[in-house]
Design a protein around this motif. Sequence first.
Motif, PDB file in Angstrom:
ATOM      1  N   THR A 109      10.955 -10.563  21.352  1.00  0.00           N
ATOM      2  CA  THR A 109      10.968  -9.787  22.689  1.00  0.00           C
ATOM      3  C   THR A 109      11.870  -8.803  22.639  1.00  0.00           C
ATOM      4  O   THR A 109      11.393  -7.829  23.287  1.00  0.00           O
ATOM      5  CB  THR A 109      11.236 -11.033  23.811  1.00  0.00           C
ATOM      6  OG1 THR A 109      10.476 -12.481  23.496  1.00  0.00           O
ATOM      7  CG2 THR A 109      11.196 -10.441  24.995  1.00  0.00           C
ATOM      8  N   VAL A 110      13.078  -8.702  22.143  1.00  0.00           N
ATOM      9  CA  VAL A 110      13.979  -7.694  22.086  1.00  0.00           C
ATOM     10  C   VAL A 110      13.526  -6.771  21.411  1.00  0.00           C
ATOM     11  O   VAL A 110      13.531  -5.533  21.879  1.00  0.00           O
ATOM     12  CB  VAL A 110      15.342  -8.248  21.577  1.00  0.00           C
ATOM     13  CG1 VAL A 110      16.199  -6.995  21.337  1.00  0.00           C
ATOM     14  CG2 VAL A 110      16.034  -9.387  22.378  1.00  0.00           C
ATOM     15  N   GLN A 112      10.131  -5.885  20.845  1.00  0.00           N
ATOM     16  CA  GLN A 112       9.197  -5.193  21.613  1.00  0.00           C
ATOM     17  C   GLN A 112       9.575  -4.548  22.725  1.00  0.00           C
ATOM     18  O   GLN A 112       9.347  -3.304  23.100  1.00  0.00           O
ATOM     19  CB  GLN A 112       8.274  -6.400  22.062  1.00  0.00           C
ATOM     20  CG  GLN A 112       7.606  -6.865  20.906  1.00  0.00           C
ATOM     21  CD  GLN A 112       6.748  -8.055  21.584  1.00  0.00           C
ATOM     22  OE1 GLN A 112       6.904  -8.451  22.608  1.00  0.00           O
ATOM     23  NE2 GLN A 112       5.964  -8.773  20.771  1.00  0.00           N
ATOM     24  N   GLY A 113      10.805  -4.927  23.546  1.00  0.00           N
ATOM     25  CA  GLY A 113      11.394  -4.216  24.456  1.00  0.00           C
ATOM     26  C   GLY A 113      11.893  -3.081  24.305  1.00  0.00           C
ATOM     27  O   GLY A 113      11.847  -1.866  24.715  1.00  0.00           O
ATOM     28  N   GLU A 114      12.790  -2.805  22.920  1.00  0.00           N
ATOM     29  CA  GLU A 114      13.507  -1.737  22.541  1.00  0.00           C
ATOM     30  C   GLU A 114      12.264  -0.628  21.875  1.00  0.00           C
ATOM     31  O   GLU A 114      12.469   0.491  22.435  1.00  0.00           O
ATOM     32  CB  GLU A 114      14.251  -1.957  21.377  1.00  0.00           C
ATOM     33  CG  GLU A 114      15.557  -2.777  21.635  1.00  0.00           C
ATOM     34  CD  GLU A 114      16.366  -3.119  20.324  1.00  0.00           C
ATOM     35  OE1 GLU A 114      15.913  -2.985  19.147  1.00  0.00           O
ATOM     36  OE2 GLU A 114      17.449  -3.765  20.643  1.00  0.00           O
ATOM     37  N   ILE A 117      11.068   0.883  25.229  1.00  0.00           N
ATOM     38  CA  ILE A 117      12.162   1.661  25.701  1.00  0.00           C
ATOM     39  C   ILE A 117      11.894   3.054  25.112  1.00  0.00           C
ATOM     40  O   ILE A 117      12.114   4.092  25.696  1.00  0.00           O
ATOM     41  CB  ILE A 117      13.501   1.239  25.838  1.00  0.00           C
ATOM     42  CG1 ILE A 117      13.386  -0.004  26.922  1.00  0.00           C
ATOM     43  CG2 ILE A 117      14.448   2.168  26.271  1.00  0.00           C
ATOM     44  CD1 ILE A 117      14.510  -0.826  26.999  1.00  0.00           C
TER      45      ILE A 117
END
Length: 231
Positions: A109-110, A112-114, A117
């Motif tokens: 999840t982290v 994918q979020g990075e 962004i």
Amino acid sequence: MGRAWMPLYVGDYLRDTRDLNTLQHGAYLLLIMHYWQHAALPTDDARLAAIAGLSVAQWRRVREPVAAKFAAGWKHKRIDAEIAKTERAIMQRRLAGQRGGIKSGIARTVAQGEAIICAQGRAQIRAQSRAQAPAKRAPASRSSEDEAGGEAAAKPSSTNQNQRIDSSFTAAAQCAREADQAPPDRKPASHWSRLELEALFARRAAAAPPPDTHAPDGPNASDPSHQPTGD
């Protein structure tokens, strides 16, 4: 609860079953295998005989030495300990898998979020670059054109220089020709003779316009009040 495999410590088994014959060994192994899968054994002879693969009469003949390997209620301490150890290992692996799954899920999840962004940031940078690119190119092109025009204006043309040189040579040649064809009065005064001077004065006198005999003389000639009157 079914279990796919059962630990069998051969040395311990042979040490604990030296008093059993072949038929008793078979009945004992089938009973502990059932115990391993179900964590318990029935207590009635009919069901125990069925598990051991014997008739009730045969079971009753081998029952006493086999039953001596179990505790009261047909409990087996060694198998209970192995079941507990196996269950504990299974639970630990399950918890580790859950923790690993949670950690990996959080990491995914982290990541994918990075990635999202970073992609948004790159898109914004590209958009800003595209928006600023025309404004930067226009002043640069104008300045380059102005510099080119200034250099062109400051730098004299080679064609003009050649034309000026040619005209200078032409003027010099013409002056030389005129000097060769010049009349005697163009010569320096030190080179002139008396006859040439007299001839020069005569030509100038002949070329001069005749004086106006009808024009009155004096500063007041044009004033009618000063004109002579008859007597």
